[in-house]
Motif scaffolding. Sequence first.
Motif, PDB file in Angstrom:
ATOM      1  N   THR A 128     127.488 112.120  58.890  1.00 47.64           N
ATOM      2  CA  THR A 128     126.327 112.466  58.344  1.00 47.64           C
ATOM      3  C   THR A 128     125.960 111.846  57.243  1.00 47.64           C
ATOM      4  OG1 THR A 128     126.647 114.854  59.276  1.00 47.64           O
ATOM      5  CG2 THR A 128     124.817 114.429  57.754  1.00 47.64           C
ATOM      6  N   ASP A 129     126.733 111.817  56.269  1.00 44.36           N
ATOM      7  CA  ASP A 129     126.602 110.905  55.026  1.00 44.36           C
ATOM      8  C   ASP A 129     126.216 109.578  55.144  1.00 44.36           C
ATOM      9  OD1 ASP A 129     126.668 113.283  53.451  1.00 44.36           O
ATOM     10  OD2 ASP A 129     128.688 113.108  52.885  1.00 44.36           O
ATOM     11  N   LEU A 130     127.011 108.781  56.097  1.00 40.22           N
ATOM     12  CA  LEU A 130     126.903 107.451  56.475  1.00 40.22           C
ATOM     13  C   LEU A 130     125.547 107.271  57.078  1.00 40.22           C
ATOM     14  CD1 LEU A 130     130.541 106.726  57.595  1.00 40.22           C
ATOM     15  CD2 LEU A 130     129.409 105.847  55.386  1.00 40.22           C
ATOM     16  N   ALA A 131     125.127 108.101  57.930  1.00 46.19           N
ATOM     17  CA  ALA A 131     123.896 107.976  58.412  1.00 46.19           C
ATOM     18  C   ALA A 131     122.800 107.977  57.568  1.00 46.19           C
ATOM     19  CB  ALA A 131     123.818 109.049  59.587  1.00 46.19           C
ATOM     20  N   ALA A 132     123.049 108.918  56.700  1.00 49.03           N
ATOM     21  CA  ALA A 132     121.865 108.953  55.611  1.00 49.03           C
ATOM     22  C   ALA A 132     121.783 107.516  54.945  1.00 49.03           C
ATOM     23  CB  ALA A 132     121.988 110.070  54.819  1.00 49.03           C
ATOM     24  N   GLU A 133     122.932 106.965  54.572  1.00 48.54           N
ATOM     25  CA  GLU A 133     123.065 105.590  53.972  1.00 48.54           C
ATOM     26  C   GLU A 133     122.340 104.671  54.806  1.00 48.54           C
ATOM     27  OE1 GLU A 133     126.781 104.536  52.668  1.00 48.54           O
ATOM     28  OE2 GLU A 133     127.341 106.693  51.861  1.00 48.54           O
ATOM     29  N   LEU A 134     122.607 104.780  56.100  1.00 44.30           N
ATOM     30  CA  LEU A 134     121.935 103.685  56.869  1.00 44.30           C
ATOM     31  C   LEU A 134     120.800 104.009  57.458  1.00 44.30           C
ATOM     32  CD1 LEU A 134     125.565 103.341  58.893  1.00 44.30           C
ATOM     33  CD2 LEU A 134     124.479 101.416  57.486  1.00 44.30           C
ATOM     34  N   ASP A 135     120.268 105.380  57.149  1.00 45.24           N
ATOM     35  CA  ASP A 135     118.767 105.551  57.771  1.00 45.24           C
ATOM     36  C   ASP A 135     118.896 105.637  59.313  1.00 45.24           C
ATOM     37  OD1 ASP A 135     116.445 106.563  57.561  1.00 45.24           O
ATOM     38  OD2 ASP A 135     115.390 104.667  57.440  1.00 45.24           O
ATOM     39  N   VAL A 136     119.988 106.126  59.897  1.00 46.20           N
ATOM     40  CA  VAL A 136     120.147 106.223  61.533  1.00 46.20           C
ATOM     41  C   VAL A 136     120.118 107.301  61.793  1.00 46.20           C
ATOM     42  CG1 VAL A 136     120.848 103.800  61.472  1.00 46.20           C
ATOM     43  CG2 VAL A 136     122.415 105.685  61.543  1.00 46.20           C
ATOM     44  N   ASP A 137     119.969 107.858  63.053  1.00 45.79           N
ATOM     45  CA  ASP A 137     120.327 109.153  63.605  1.00 45.79           C
ATOM     46  C   ASP A 137     121.853 109.497  63.524  1.00 45.79           C
ATOM     47  OD1 ASP A 137     119.233 111.493  65.207  1.00 45.79           O
ATOM     48  OD2 ASP A 137     120.905 110.676  66.454  1.00 45.79           O
ATOM     49  N   ALA A 138     122.454 110.341  62.915  1.00 46.97           N
ATOM     50  CA  ALA A 138     123.780 110.801  62.900  1.00 46.97           C
ATOM     51  C   ALA A 138     124.532 110.823  64.163  1.00 46.97           C
ATOM     52  CB  ALA A 138     123.858 112.168  62.160  1.00 46.97           C
ATOM     53  N   SER A 139     123.664 111.825  65.307  1.00 47.56           N
ATOM     54  CA  SER A 139     124.371 111.834  66.610  1.00 47.56           C
ATOM     55  C   SER A 139     124.717 110.493  67.203  1.00 47.56           C
ATOM     56  CB  SER A 139     123.577 112.621  67.542  1.00 47.56           C
ATOM     57  OG  SER A 139     122.171 112.288  67.686  1.00 47.56           O
ATOM     58  N   HIS A 140     123.614 109.333  67.104  1.00 47.97           N
ATOM     59  CA  HIS A 140     123.942 108.059  67.519  1.00 47.97           C
ATOM     60  C   HIS A 140     124.962 107.335  66.787  1.00 47.97           C
ATOM     61  CE1 HIS A 140     123.046 104.338  69.456  1.00 47.97           C
ATOM     62  NE2 HIS A 140     122.671 103.716  68.399  1.00 47.97           N
ATOM     63  N   LEU A 141     125.078 107.416  65.472  1.00 42.68           N
ATOM     64  CA  LEU A 141     126.116 106.883  64.936  1.00 42.68           C
ATOM     65  C   LEU A 141     127.386 107.378  65.274  1.00 42.68           C
ATOM     66  CD1 LEU A 141     126.878 104.956  62.575  1.00 42.68           C
ATOM     67  CD2 LEU A 141     126.786 106.658  60.853  1.00 42.68           C
TER      68      LEU A 141
END
Length: 438
Positions: A128-141
């Motif tokens: 979730t934190d990495l997804a926020a950094e990348l501005d991508v959907d957490a479930s897709h990440l």
Amino acid sequence: MLVPGLIQRQSQSLVMTPQLRQAIALLQYTQTDLAQHLRQICETNPLLILEPGDTVPEATPASEDFHDDDPDRFTTAPARPEAATPPLSDRDELILQIRLSILPADQNAAFHLLDSLDESGRLPVSVTDLAAELDVDASHLEEIRQTLMHLEPVGLFARSFEECLAAQLRVRNRLDPAMQTLLDNLDLLARRDWRRLRQKCALEQDDLLDMLAEIQALDPRPGLSLSSPAPPIEPDLIVRPNGTGFRLTLNTRLLPKLRLDDTMRAHLDNHTEAGKALLAYATEATALIRALDSRKHSLLTVGRTIVQHQAAFLRDGPTALRPLTMREIAERTELHESTVNRIVNSKYIDTPQGTVPLKLFFSTALTSEGGTSQSAHAIQHRLQALVAAEGDNVLSDDALTALLQKEGFSIQRRTIAKYREGLGIAKSSQRKRLRRTS
């Protein structure tokens, strides 16, 4: 009443001579292993001389050109072939796997996950934190991470020790309910509470001991290999664009050349003990040189046939792989299927798409309604693309099957499920739950 007597029967069998066994053995060696094997033989055979190897074409063609418009026309390359790329580190090998397994649109996220690993190979930061950094959907990440976790070395990108072990067991098809229960109770294992472990896993002591042995054989820190020196991987073949076609070269950079010592050969004599011993060495040396020439010819023949068939892969990458079996190669090259298997096993080819194992080019065929065939590898990439693009509308295996069938492929749900599991893609119910919780 039967009368005893003599009966003559005639039968045929293949006699494995020492020379034939040697020729078969040479087919299985990698570049590095073969070079070491030849050095060992030359230490004991005074008639053999080793000379440094290279990739310059020899009298026996080591390089051949072919073109898409004339796939059967081969000529000896008139110029020095391009040299092989240097050996890849374990990290470079992983990067190559990511480029081959992850869709281009997702590769930046995959490499960000790679850069976030700790020294043991685990992901210390939440998705979730990495997804926020990348501005991508957490479930897709998370789906990307699941795919990455099943690349080599398996278990990288895990969020926990238990998940790391589970990934390794899953690829070995050993993650059954009892093994999952064992992983869920590693605290009991650490305390050596065997009685409660047996109760929770519902196993006898011998079965539990077998499972513990499997756990001990796993790698708890697969990331260590990324920082350690990689064993050298030298491609056996090199293929490069050449005008409208490609040039296939046999790489002999690490492979020393063998020749007979003319001075020693002058002392061959049947009438002395020393001369007879040299005759035996001469027979061994001649057989070895012939076996090496046979290996070279067979490897070029099989490599040429594979490259001709997979020319689209050389241009366009993994999605353009065509179905191919070893039996087909055997029929086209007039070699035995077992010989083809020995040739491609543990062999690498340096291509415009990277250095890849020859076995990458073999996959089963899926036939479309129009009668055309497509590689299973290509279907897997299409499956990845559908899942990557599903958004909030998570697709079940039935829905994925229907979409691929609509695209013209006669594929069944059980095949979709097998491919999805092999790619490390979670079930639709798990993907939905991941999206809700994210």
